[in-house]
Write a protein that holds these residues in place. Structure first.
Motif, PDB file in Angstrom:
ATOM      1  N   THR B  24     -10.591  36.823  35.919  1.00  0.00           N
ATOM      2  CA  THR B  24     -11.007  37.468  34.671  1.00  0.00           C
ATOM      3  C   THR B  24     -11.778  36.490  33.781  1.00  0.00           C
ATOM      4  O   THR B  24     -12.790  36.854  33.171  1.00  0.00           O
ATOM      5  CB  THR B  24      -9.771  38.012  33.934  1.00  0.00           C
ATOM      6  OG1 THR B  24      -9.058  38.908  34.792  1.00  0.00           O
ATOM      7  CG2 THR B  24     -10.156  38.739  32.663  1.00  0.00           C
ATOM      8  N   ALA B  25     -11.329  35.257  33.724  1.00  0.00           N
ATOM      9  CA  ALA B  25     -12.022  34.266  32.891  1.00  0.00           C
ATOM     10  C   ALA B  25     -13.411  33.972  33.443  1.00  0.00           C
ATOM     11  O   ALA B  25     -14.394  33.894  32.685  1.00  0.00           O
ATOM     12  CB  ALA B  25     -11.195  32.984  32.812  1.00  0.00           C
ATOM     13  N   GLY B  28     -15.532  37.118  32.978  1.00  0.00           N
ATOM     14  CA  GLY B  28     -15.738  37.379  31.562  1.00  0.00           C
ATOM     15  C   GLY B  28     -16.686  36.379  30.936  1.00  0.00           C
ATOM     16  O   GLY B  28     -17.520  36.747  30.099  1.00  0.00           O
ATOM     17  N   THR B  40     -14.572  39.243  22.372  1.00  0.00           N
ATOM     18  CA  THR B  40     -13.266  39.605  21.818  1.00  0.00           C
ATOM     19  C   THR B  40     -12.165  38.771  22.465  1.00  0.00           C
ATOM     20  O   THR B  40     -12.128  38.625  23.680  1.00  0.00           O
ATOM     21  CB  THR B  40     -12.987  41.096  22.086  1.00  0.00           C
ATOM     22  OG1 THR B  40     -14.105  41.864  21.646  1.00  0.00           O
ATOM     23  CG2 THR B  40     -11.727  41.551  21.370  1.00  0.00           C
ATOM     24  N   GLY B  41     -11.293  38.237  21.663  1.00  0.00           N
ATOM     25  CA  GLY B  41     -10.164  37.463  22.166  1.00  0.00           C
ATOM     26  C   GLY B  41     -10.443  35.975  22.288  1.00  0.00           C
ATOM     27  O   GLY B  41      -9.516  35.196  22.507  1.00  0.00           O
ATOM     28  N   TRP B 285      -0.665  45.600  34.086  1.00  0.00           N
ATOM     29  CA  TRP B 285      -0.348  45.912  32.700  1.00  0.00           C
ATOM     30  C   TRP B 285       1.116  45.639  32.430  1.00  0.00           C
ATOM     31  O   TRP B 285       1.979  45.914  33.242  1.00  0.00           O
ATOM     32  CB  TRP B 285      -0.706  47.363  32.393  1.00  0.00           C
ATOM     33  CG  TRP B 285      -2.192  47.491  32.415  1.00  0.00           C
ATOM     34  CD1 TRP B 285      -2.984  47.575  33.518  1.00  0.00           C
ATOM     35  CD2 TRP B 285      -3.065  47.427  31.293  1.00  0.00           C
ATOM     36  NE1 TRP B 285      -4.308  47.595  33.149  1.00  0.00           N
ATOM     37  CE2 TRP B 285      -4.394  47.506  31.802  1.00  0.00           C
ATOM     38  CE3 TRP B 285      -2.871  47.316  29.919  1.00  0.00           C
ATOM     39  CZ2 TRP B 285      -5.504  47.466  30.956  1.00  0.00           C
ATOM     40  CZ3 TRP B 285      -3.977  47.298  29.093  1.00  0.00           C
ATOM     41  CH2 TRP B 285      -5.271  47.367  29.607  1.00  0.00           C
ATOM     42  N   GLY B 310       0.093  45.578  27.033  1.00  0.00           N
ATOM     43  CA  GLY B 310      -1.142  44.827  27.171  1.00  0.00           C
ATOM     44  C   GLY B 310      -1.385  44.419  28.601  1.00  0.00           C
ATOM     45  O   GLY B 310      -0.555  44.625  29.478  1.00  0.00           O
ATOM     46  N   CYS B 311      -2.538  43.858  28.794  1.00  0.00           N
ATOM     47  CA  CYS B 311      -2.927  43.357  30.108  1.00  0.00           C
ATOM     48  C   CYS B 311      -2.898  41.837  30.021  1.00  0.00           C
ATOM     49  O   CYS B 311      -3.712  41.234  29.309  1.00  0.00           O
ATOM     50  CB  CYS B 311      -4.321  43.866  30.430  1.00  0.00           C
ATOM     51  SG  CYS B 311      -4.957  43.149  31.937  1.00  0.00           S
ATOM     52  N   ALA B 314      -6.103  39.891  30.719  1.00  0.00           N
ATOM     53  CA  ALA B 314      -7.112  40.025  29.673  1.00  0.00           C
ATOM     54  C   ALA B 314      -6.697  39.273  28.409  1.00  0.00           C
ATOM     55  O   ALA B 314      -7.548  38.859  27.617  1.00  0.00           O
ATOM     56  CB  ALA B 314      -7.345  41.506  29.348  1.00  0.00           C
ATOM     57  N   LEU B 315      -5.408  39.103  28.216  1.00  0.00           N
ATOM     58  CA  LEU B 315      -4.954  38.317  27.064  1.00  0.00           C
ATOM     59  C   LEU B 315      -5.105  36.825  27.338  1.00  0.00           C
ATOM     60  O   LEU B 315      -5.441  36.046  26.442  1.00  0.00           O
ATOM     61  CB  LEU B 315      -3.500  38.660  26.744  1.00  0.00           C
ATOM     62  CG  LEU B 315      -3.315  40.051  26.125  1.00  0.00           C
ATOM     63  CD1 LEU B 315      -1.888  40.534  26.278  1.00  0.00           C
ATOM     64  CD2 LEU B 315      -3.722  40.038  24.650  1.00  0.00           C
ATOM     65  N   ALA B 317      -7.157  35.238  29.676  1.00  0.00           N
ATOM     66  CA  ALA B 317      -8.462  34.701  30.063  1.00  0.00           C
ATOM     67  C   ALA B 317      -9.247  34.092  28.897  1.00  0.00           C
ATOM     68  O   ALA B 317      -9.762  32.973  29.015  1.00  0.00           O
ATOM     69  CB  ALA B 317      -9.282  35.783  30.763  1.00  0.00           C
ATOM     70  N   PRO B 318      -9.358  34.780  27.751  1.00  0.00           N
ATOM     71  CA  PRO B 318     -10.158  34.172  26.675  1.00  0.00           C
ATOM     72  C   PRO B 318      -9.506  32.901  26.132  1.00  0.00           C
ATOM     73  O   PRO B 318     -10.213  31.975  25.700  1.00  0.00           O
ATOM     74  CB  PRO B 318     -10.229  35.270  25.608  1.00  0.00           C
ATOM     75  CG  PRO B 318      -9.072  36.176  25.900  1.00  0.00           C
ATOM     76  CD  PRO B 318      -8.877  36.129  27.384  1.00  0.00           C
ATOM     77  N   LEU B 319      -8.179  32.845  26.178  1.00  0.00           N
ATOM     78  CA  LEU B 319      -7.495  31.656  25.669  1.00  0.00           C
ATOM     79  C   LEU B 319      -7.732  30.474  26.610  1.00  0.00           C
ATOM     80  O   LEU B 319      -7.859  29.325  26.178  1.00  0.00           O
ATOM     81  CB  LEU B 319      -5.997  31.933  25.537  1.00  0.00           C
ATOM     82  CG  LEU B 319      -5.623  33.154  24.684  1.00  0.00           C
ATOM     83  CD1 LEU B 319      -4.104  33.322  24.643  1.00  0.00           C
ATOM     84  CD2 LEU B 319      -6.170  33.029  23.270  1.00  0.00           C
TER      85      LEU B 319
END
Lengths: 375, 375, 375, 375
Positions: B24-25, B28, B40-41, B285, B310-311, B314-315, B317-319
């Motif tokens: 995902t990272a 994304g 986002t995130g 999820w 939540g997923c 997806a939570l 990856a941005p972190l």
């Protein structure tokens, strides 16, 4: 202005003195002072406030205005039956309840009342002055905990009752806080009196449950760069508060506060409504459901829901005692004007306060330190 | 140590490079760099980080270790089918996924692997050095996003895999972060290497959902002097993470982090357990239910419940991208050692970090400013 | 009346043929007939209905009225983007969608429409007759799945649109069901036509989510002799349905159905309100929260809360197909008049139906058996 | 066998007579008989049972076995402090509590008890016979409401305590019901005694909260042809029950019952686990969270969550009184053997009962009618 009295005793004057919050605060103060209960929920009893020179609980003297005449002791029994006060507490603090009961004066305007605004303010001021004189109080803090008023229309010719009481507080030289969404000091007609009063005053609309949660959750979403798409809420409550908020105009005043924290945090309010339902079967207990739809990375849809089941009076009462002590001490220390440092307690803090609870708490600790320095 | 490269390009090396978070990272980052989605995130894409000299997203080059061999592009398709990635995204960033896929090297130890710890570390180090050399990278950040390992016993004779990778990172001169509850750098055998490495490294166990919530709710109760009596939680999740955490030893490692934030905030952990259930039907999820029983004024019993849907990928990856950029920049700026300033991202931050998200965010903003000053 | 046609094909005519429910039903029927998906949610595909002589799914021919003109295939793509239909389905059943699209006729009255009620009914009847003739249909079932109309005032001079379509159905000799809270056949002006029509017709207001739950939970409380004190609910939904129900008059029509099941079960409706909020961010997904305060033994206070997260179109579509098949078969079998046996599907069943889902299901099974006997 | 006694009085003998359920039932029966409270939660006090010849509440005489020796009156006070009984009730029914207290005999085997199984059964039988003789009872019903036993291993040499009491009930000619998940009559060694006893007996494991809900929700999903993919649950409770169920073997016995209703309804149990956490802070109040992931039309993913907050003792007590009355009347009417007609009350009903609450209720009403016919 002489801020000290011979006794060092501090008055706490409740607008709505026979209501659930005032009764709970009065009974609870007595119970904690007597060592019957720990001071759960009172922030000013935690270590950071130990040396800030706040008036001790036994030094507080209670009185107030109310338009009802149910005796405080009976009101306390009703609250105990509903589970708001522990069984046995009303009888354990009966003496203190009776003493406070004797200091409650009729509010107004009552139905058929022919007094004009000025006459009402004068009467309320005289009640405050008389209270301080008879008890030899160093100072008195006035706190509005009455039922939420409907929001006044723009063309209202008279001041709303909450503003009459607020005007009397200023005239009598009392610090003031408004724990309700009613107008209080925010009436334009009071601007000049506020500017010249040299009294500390604070906020509007206490933050006890759903909005308290929002004040930590909204910053969380913002700090994590998550995109809140909709924030919806529903409140079920009974008791006097439920009945008062069944009036759409009163509910609108209340909801404005709930949405303010979101708008202040995000810059713009997300989609979503807030409902307040009067459900008499709930008694003094409130359930608040919040549903927050937000987007994460790459537009993934996520949801947070919260369910808060609490007793509003039990949540409000310790905060009201906190405010009385902090405002009394600020008054003593010569601090005047609006106190954004007390934004921790309010949905609608005084200008300059952050909307995030964590930052509000930091500001409150700084304020405690400032008071400590002046002790 | 020379921290700059001819290209200014920065390597991001994932342990678990074919997993949901890494895929995902990687996908994304490509999608955001191409303008297909807003960031986002990603906290590092918000204004406070604009001038901190972080490597831009298009300058990130991805590679990593994994013990599986499912192609990244196929993994991304699976994630899209499960709703983790938007439909169409895998094909839109196919080239970038294939490029990252070509940079994934076999992890270890594999079943039947006869190499000892030193041989494995050497092999992993060579992979990292080779990656940097071939791409002319200024530097590489190693981030562990592999499945949670069971907590190693006290008498384990060999290092856990996560620590072998961490040792290789140090040996290759790479900054390091551990987004999982696995041991990583926290193995006692690595203490000397850490002390002498002059590399920045950060935290353990990313904070993405239930613990994120706890890190704002627990301070709220504390600041309001409400007495938390029990905090219970239940997590339902499927996907690879669900299967991995169905192992009680892995779940124990994960739960330790969830309870740490409560113990750190309150001084002592309240009553209550946390369960993690593998529910394959949930896919990637996760639903987390928390039930918090607390006392208010005069012992009134109240309850807060939260439901987080939540997923996790997806939570996370941005972190993970945030951490890669912040650690790369810290490395460039000559900052080394543990970074409690990145506690915002972790359940188990480096020593010295607050457990409250608001304070962690303030520390992160200060860190961004410090990086700005050194730019 | 001759109920058989040369082809054995059965028409399904949707009022609101381009809406979410009709589009989902049309696309889903094709997908299931083609073996692309199992018939989840279709009660008539379960074993008890196997020998009842229902028209098979491939024998259904779709058409309808609508006042919009978005092509069905495009509508289906939008539903797929919102997660209502699986990605890929719209293209897989493109031919069937286009065939249905060609059978959709303009509804009315449109803005500026000068036709009176009789002219509109005649036009709609002609559309139905023409549809049956061109396809050589054995019979046609008309089902209203259009947006909820505001409840008509008592002095309305004209029939609401839903009643015009219903009148046309009767005139064209079509069985009829009303899956919405709109008036449909319940207009007093239609009483004579209904009495003489010898057609089967059923219910009002499909029961898909919150009310479905209520129809099993309310009997549970009743059977256990638990005293429900308050039943409160909140619905969040977006999509076209959310927008339509943002109209208070439409929401009132909808809520009446939700409260009916409680009043029918308990004899009198408990305290509590129902809110419907339009939350565009929710798309076609709906969240319904119910809070039920009840008393147990010796007045102990207890609470049940339910949170339903579903897609209304996906819940409604299989039931609409069920109704079409059951009504067609009833028509073929010479059964006419209101069918309380189909109360299983409705918030507002035809007279004589129980309000408890279990009893409604038993009645439905008996009906299936009756149809079997006449096969 | 002579089933009538001179007095017409009926004995109710609780195994676990000093526990929460037995104390609540004993106190509640007295309170309702005295007109202090309505019979909320007692199904046998609703109209369909009016003419079934059930023994009236004032004709019930309470006694039992217990291994503890806390006086009933004191136990009732503790329950009132915890909100299970209304304040004031224990003193209002003090005489009845003391009378029941005098009829409680020591259970067993106690620690260090040297009696073998036969000796224990003989002692318990003598207690029952003595109780009936001294009070001139027409008959006695034995109901097990003791703490859940760990499930016995397959090689256990001795009978579990619950089976010793059950054996004594048969030997003393008493009808029997097992409201707990313990073994009771289900021990293979008791098969011959059961076959020859000519006594009515019923079920295992009372259905009071989470499983009650499941017994209406699971049929709903089945009837609507929705595909349940996973059903997960978490229970938080304190009190004695919470402590007993903290033993994994006891929790396993309890959970088996919770999952049985799902397996019986769906044919196979869906994914998902059930947890029971001992949370002493919850006292006698239980919170049960259920999360149900299901598929609708075309595989759309939907979720239902339920949160049940109840007091187990207050839920169980009226059902236990129901069972005592129904079994006494069945005994009087000469009905013997297992009674699947009482499946309404049990997680693990006697063979032949439906798993759906609605059908169980219908069977119960038929049973009431059968009793009426024999009156």
């Amino acid at each position: 202005m002489d801020r000290s009295g011979p006794s060092g005793r501090t008055g706490v004057w409740f607008i709505g003195a026979r209501g659930s919050v005032a009764t709970t605060a009065t009974a609870g103060c007595a119970a904690i002072a007597a060592g019957l209960h720990p001071p759960t929920g009172m922030v000013t009893e935690t270590p950071p406030f130990a040396d800030s020179g706040l008036p001790p609980l036994p030094a507080l003297v209670f009185g107030g205005h109310d338009t009802l005449d149910c005796p405080l002791a009976k009101r306390a029994e009703t609250l105990a039956d509903g589970g708001v006060l522990p069984p046995g507490l009303p009888s354990a603090v009966r003496a203190e309840l009776d003493a406070a009961d004797a200091e409650i004066r009729p509010g107004g305007p009552l139905p058929g009342d022919t007094r004009d605004d000025e006459q009402l303010i004068a009467a309320f001021t005289a009640d405050l002055t008389d209270f301080a004189r008879r008890h030899g109080l160093a100072r008195t803090v006035v706190i509005n905990v009455a039922s939420t008023e409907p929001a006044p229309g723009p063309d209202a010719l008279r001041l709303p009752a909450s503003s009459l009481y607020a005007a009397a507080a200023l005239r009598a030289g009392c610090a003031y806080a408004n724990f309700t969404p009613s107008t209080g000091l925010r009436a334009p007609a009071l601007a000049a009196a506020i500017a010249s009063c040299e009294l500390p005053h604070a906020g509007r609309d206490g933050k006890t449950g759903q909005t308290l949660l929002r004040s930590v959750l909204a910053p969380m979403f913002l700090q994590r760069a998550l995109a809140v798409r909709a924030w919806s809420g529903s409140n079920l409550l009974g008791g006097g508060d439920g009945a008062a908020l069944a009036d759409p105009a009163a509910a609108a005043a209340k909801n404005a506060g709930k949405e303010r924290v979101l708008a202040d945090t995000f810059g713009t309010a997300p989609e979503g409504e807030v409902h307040i339902d009067d459900v008499p079967a709930m008694g003094d207990w409130k359930t608040a459901w919040d549903h927050i739809a937000f987007d994460g990375f790459l537009g993934s849809r996520m949801i947070l829901q919260t369910i808060w089941q609490g007793c509003d009076s039990a949540l409000a009462a310790p905060l009201v005692l906190d405010l009385a002590r902090l405002l009394a001490r600020a008054h003593e220390a010569g601090i005047s004007g609006p106190l954004p440092e007390l934004g921790f307690y309010f949905k609608d803090p005084d200008g300059g306060a952050s909307a995030a609870l964590g930052e509000q708490y930091a500001a409150l600790l700084s304020f405690a330190e400032r008071l400590r320095g002046q002790a």
